[in-house]
Scaffold this motif. Structure first.
Motif, PDB file in Angstrom:
ATOM      1  N   HIS A 139       0.825  -1.209   0.000  1.00 39.59           N
ATOM      2  CA  HIS A 139       0.000   0.000   0.000  1.00 39.59           C
ATOM      3  C   HIS A 139       0.859   1.259   0.000  1.00 39.59           C
ATOM      4  O   HIS A 139       0.511   2.253  -0.652  1.00 39.59           O
ATOM      5  CB  HIS A 139      -0.945  -0.008   1.200  1.00 39.59           C
ATOM      6  CG  HIS A 139      -2.069  -1.003   1.077  1.00 39.59           C
ATOM      7  ND1 HIS A 139      -2.647  -1.335  -0.119  1.00 39.59           N
ATOM      8  CD2 HIS A 139      -2.741  -1.722   2.027  1.00 39.59           C
ATOM      9  CE1 HIS A 139      -3.610  -2.215   0.077  1.00 39.59           C
ATOM     10  NE2 HIS A 139      -3.689  -2.468   1.377  1.00 39.59           N
TER      11      HIS A 139
ATOM     12  N   ASP B 118      -7.804  -9.366   4.914  1.00 37.77           N
ATOM     13  CA  ASP B 118      -8.592  -8.437   4.110  1.00 37.77           C
ATOM     14  C   ASP B 118      -9.010  -7.232   4.945  1.00 37.77           C
ATOM     15  O   ASP B 118      -8.946  -6.080   4.497  1.00 37.77           O
ATOM     16  CB  ASP B 118      -9.822  -9.165   3.565  1.00 37.77           C
ATOM     17  CG  ASP B 118     -10.703  -8.271   2.731  1.00 37.77           C
ATOM     18  OD1 ASP B 118     -10.188  -7.545   1.877  1.00 37.77           O
ATOM     19  OD2 ASP B 118     -11.932  -8.310   2.937  1.00 37.77           O
TER      20      ASP B 118
ATOM     21  N   SER C 244      -5.950  -5.072   5.545  1.00 38.93           N
ATOM     22  CA  SER C 244      -5.621  -4.394   4.300  1.00 38.93           C
ATOM     23  C   SER C 244      -6.583  -3.238   4.043  1.00 38.93           C
ATOM     24  O   SER C 244      -6.170  -2.142   3.638  1.00 38.93           O
ATOM     25  CB  SER C 244      -5.678  -5.396   3.140  1.00 38.93           C
ATOM     26  OG  SER C 244      -5.446  -4.771   1.898  1.00 38.93           O
ATOM     27  N   HIS C 245      -7.859  -3.466   4.294  1.00 42.45           N
ATOM     28  CA  HIS C 245      -8.878  -2.435   4.073  1.00 42.45           C
ATOM     29  C   HIS C 245      -8.622  -1.205   4.941  1.00 42.45           C
ATOM     30  O   HIS C 245      -8.567  -0.076   4.443  1.00 42.45           O
ATOM     31  CB  HIS C 245     -10.259  -3.022   4.390  1.00 42.45           C
ATOM     32  CG  HIS C 245     -11.392  -2.091   4.142  1.00 42.45           C
ATOM     33  ND1 HIS C 245     -12.138  -2.111   2.991  1.00 42.45           N
ATOM     34  CD2 HIS C 245     -11.927  -1.094   4.904  1.00 42.45           C
ATOM     35  CE1 HIS C 245     -13.076  -1.177   3.039  1.00 42.45           C
ATOM     36  NE2 HIS C 245     -12.968  -0.545   4.202  1.00 42.45           N
TER      37      HIS C 245
ATOM     38  N   THR D  39     -11.618   1.287  -1.774  1.00 41.75           N
ATOM     39  CA  THR D  39     -10.842   0.619  -0.728  1.00 41.75           C
ATOM     40  C   THR D  39     -11.193  -0.862  -0.661  1.00 41.75           C
ATOM     41  O   THR D  39     -10.308  -1.719  -0.516  1.00 41.75           O
ATOM     42  CB  THR D  39     -11.093   1.294   0.628  1.00 41.75           C
ATOM     43  OG1 THR D  39     -10.724   2.675   0.552  1.00 41.75           O
ATOM     44  CG2 THR D  39     -10.285   0.631   1.737  1.00 41.75           C
ATOM     45  N   SER D  40     -12.479  -1.193  -0.800  1.00 37.38           N
ATOM     46  CA  SER D  40     -12.898  -2.596  -0.761  1.00 37.38           C
ATOM     47  C   SER D  40     -12.388  -3.380  -1.964  1.00 37.38           C
ATOM     48  O   SER D  40     -12.168  -4.599  -1.872  1.00 37.38           O
ATOM     49  CB  SER D  40     -14.430  -2.670  -0.694  1.00 37.38           C
ATOM     50  OG  SER D  40     -14.917  -2.112   0.503  1.00 37.38           O
TER      51      SER D  40
ATOM     52  N   ASP E 292      -8.444  -3.804  -1.199  1.00 32.10           N
ATOM     53  CA  ASP E 292      -8.040  -4.591  -0.026  1.00 32.10           C
ATOM     54  C   ASP E 292      -7.825  -6.052  -0.406  1.00 32.10           C
ATOM     55  O   ASP E 292      -6.848  -6.678  -0.013  1.00 32.10           O
ATOM     56  CB  ASP E 292      -9.023  -4.425   1.137  1.00 32.10           C
ATOM     57  CG  ASP E 292     -10.457  -4.853   0.837  1.00 32.10           C
ATOM     58  OD1 ASP E 292     -10.676  -5.618  -0.120  1.00 32.10           O
ATOM     59  OD2 ASP E 292     -11.372  -4.408   1.562  1.00 32.10           O
TER      60      ASP E 292
END
Length: 611
Positions: free
Chosen positions: A215, A276, A279-280, A317-318, A321
């Motif tokens: 990221h 996940d 990450s999100h 973002t979803s 992620d």
């Protein structure tokens, strides 16, 4: 100088005691207010309702506090420093609230700290102390706030916030927590685990390192924070997260964490879900915490802040992620395609997608998305899942129109450079304008049509066509059972033309309890409603397993008799069964996959992960 003290005065009774010290109060008095909502969770929560009692005093004695409204108090003028003392009840076990007992303490600043009206931009200091008693001597403290005046990292003591916005954007966890530390692109990162658990530390830290570095590199710049803290409460059953500027508050289930006994060549579904989630929330460090809708600059925590852009801030973002897990090889490509298919299934099963646009869903988050009732499946579309599908299509559309020379990543990098880094608010048409600038003029009509369809209509997206450019085939078929949410398949399953009632339910000791009924479904046409307790079908008692089994055995077109209670009244429903809807997404490799394999690998390859 504005200074706070917070002390867990009574963990057994779930009480924090807070003191606010003000150096002066002018001739017109001073307004103090508690936020009504917390950024990132778009619902009015009235945090002031948890104040047990409050008092104010100066050198001369107690002062009279006036009430202005539900969350605002007014101090009278004072010729000497004022101390405001109050206790806050903390029994909200969520990432949004405050929670305190003998095992841990957690709070968001929105729940415990008054804002000093007109002085929100001033630097403030905070003394945070551990509970009294020998039972708490091993407790430590985790927060994104900066320690000062001899306070060491993870210790109780004095901290500083540059302004009130930072104060309420740095939650605090205190307990005898488990600490896992690692570095990502040279930045210290910490995973704080509270609650009983077992964990494979190396696997978790290795995976999080890859995700966080992905990221950071994705946005093509240095990390915007000096350190980062994942504050995770481990529960028997739980899931959730809330983003902050240099930390996140998470809830997970014990089974979500990796164990040393797990198969090291596979990633169990529950651990994929936890990665996940991490990450999100980490991607939000850029997308919504710094790249923000114009309406959020600054946050008005007293009143609702309406924006139609949550499709971008939550949806994009979803999308990324999960994609990041594949691009960092934390999960394999087919595991990623399974998760993508499940997202598409979630969108397709929402009847709300047919009547609510994704921009309306965003704007109405305060009254609809965060206040869902039994009719929500028929009235609300998720800006998370529909937004993720829009982001997928937009990413592939940009690649298609630029001969795979650009992608949605280029749009995000421009948003970071031109809006996030300089704290300029994103307007409703900002993303559309940047996409048009980054693509050939010959493609502009198609792109404008896409945005009109995706954002301002309820028409279907071109997902199947765009995925075909990757050599992927997307099909929607009936679910095989009530737990089937689709996924990647080596070959598409056959449509068995099963019958379906068109309702969601949960198991009861004596039958099933209807949670929701889909519009125009057989159950809906028969008059079955949410809250009905169904107990028998065609004269035989049912439970969750027998109900599913018996429905599958009824041919499409036949009718059944269903008996149940509505409140305390016995009801009988005659239901004419219809074919189950094709609402379950399956992804497989197309016959011409070899022709598109380079596009597919470019999309998922680690070389395209932002490096």
């Amino acid at each position: 100088m504005i200074h706070y003290q917070i002390h867990p005065v009574n963990p057994e009774a779930h009480l924090f005691e807070v003191k606010l010290f003000l150096d002066t109060v002018g001739a017109d008095g001073q307004l103090l207010y508690m936020p009504n909502w917390i950024p990132g969770s778009y619902m009015v929560r009235d945090f002031s309702k948890h104040i047990q009692w409050i008092k104010a005093e100066n050198a001369s004695g107690q002062l009279e506090l006036g009430r202005v409204d539900k969350s605002t108090w007014k101090l009278p003028t004072s010729d000497s420093p004022v101390t405001v003392t109050y206790q806050v009840y903390a029994w909200d076990l969520s990432v949004r609230g405050a929670h305190l007992d003998q095992t841990h303490g957690f709070f968001n600043g929105t729940c415990v700290f008054f804002a000093v009206s007109g002085r929100e931009d001033e630097t403030c200091t905070i003394d945070i102390t551990r509970p009294d008693g020998d039972d708490y001597v091993h407790w430590r403290l985790a927060t994104g706030l900066k320690p000062i005046e001899g306070t060491s990292e993870f210790a109780f003591g004095r901290y500083q916030a540059m302004d009130y916005a930072e104060l309420i954007d740095c939650p605090v966890e205190m307990s005898d927590f488990h600490l896992i530390s690692f570095e990502a692109c040279g930045v210290p990162h910490h995973m704080v685990l509270t609650g009983r658990h077992k964990v494979d530390e190396k696997r978790l830290s290795d995976d999080l390192t890859k995700i966080c570095e992905h990221h950071i590199r994705f946005f093509g710049d240095e990390a915007p924070m000096e350190r980062y803290v994942f504050m995770t409460y481990v529960l028997g059953s739980g899931f959730g997260g809330l983003e902050h500027r240099n930390s996140t508050a998470l809830h997970c289930s014990r089974e979500d964490l990796p164990l040393e006994t797990d198969d090291q060549d596979k990633v169990k579904d529950t651990y994929q879900t936890f990665l996940d989630l991490c990450s999100h929330e980490y991607f939000h460090t850029w997308n919504v915490k710094r790249i923000k809708p114009a309406e959020f600059l600054p946050y008005d925590t007293q009143n609702e802040s309406y924006t139609e852009l949550l499709w971008a801030f939550e949806g994009i973002t979803s999308y990324y992620d999960n994609l990041a897990l594949a691009q960092t090889q934390c999960i394999d490509k087919e595991e990623y395609l399974t998760r993508l298919a499940k997202t598409l299934t979630s969108v397709r099963r929402s009847k709300g997608r047919l009547i609510q646009t994704v921009t309306d869903s965003s704007f109405d988050a305060w009254t609809k998305f965060y206040k869902q009732d039994e009719n929500a499946p028929n009235a609300v579309v998720s800006y998370y899942t529909k937004g993720a599908e829009i982001a997928l299509c937009l990413d592939l559309l940009i690649r298609e129109k630029t001969d795979w020379n650009k992608s949605l990543k280029d749009i995000m990098r421009r948003l970071w450079a031109e809006y996030g880094k300089v704290q300029k608010g994103v307007e409703n048409d900002t993303i559309q304008s940047i996409v048009l600038e980054e693509t050939p003029e010959t493609s502009h009509d198609d792109i404008k049509e896409f945005f009109e369809t995706a954002l301002y209509s309820t028409n279907p997206l071109p997902t199947e066509r765009l995925l075909s450019h990757l050599g992927l085939c997307l099909a929607y078929l009936p679910r095989s059972d009530r737990n089937d949410r689709g996924g990647f398949k080596a070959s598409l399953p056959q449509d068995k033309h099963l019958a379906d009632l068109g309702l969601e339910y949960k198991s009861k000791a004596t039958g099933v309890l209807v949670k929701s009924v889909y519009a125009d479904s057989p159950a809906g046409k028969a008059g079955i409603s949410a809250g009905d307790h169904l107990i028998a079908m065609d004269g035989l008692r049912i439970n969750a397993s027998t109900f599913d089994r018996e429905i599958k055995q009824v041919p499409v077109g036949e009718s059944i008799s269903v008996v149940g209670f509505r409140r305390d009244e016995l009801m009988t429903f005659r239901v004419a069964l219809e074919a189950a809807e094709c609402d379950t997404a399956y992804i497989t490799y197309a016959d011409d996959f070899d022709k598109h394999q380079s596009n597919f690998e470019h999309w998922l390859n680690i070389k395209d992960s932002g490096q």
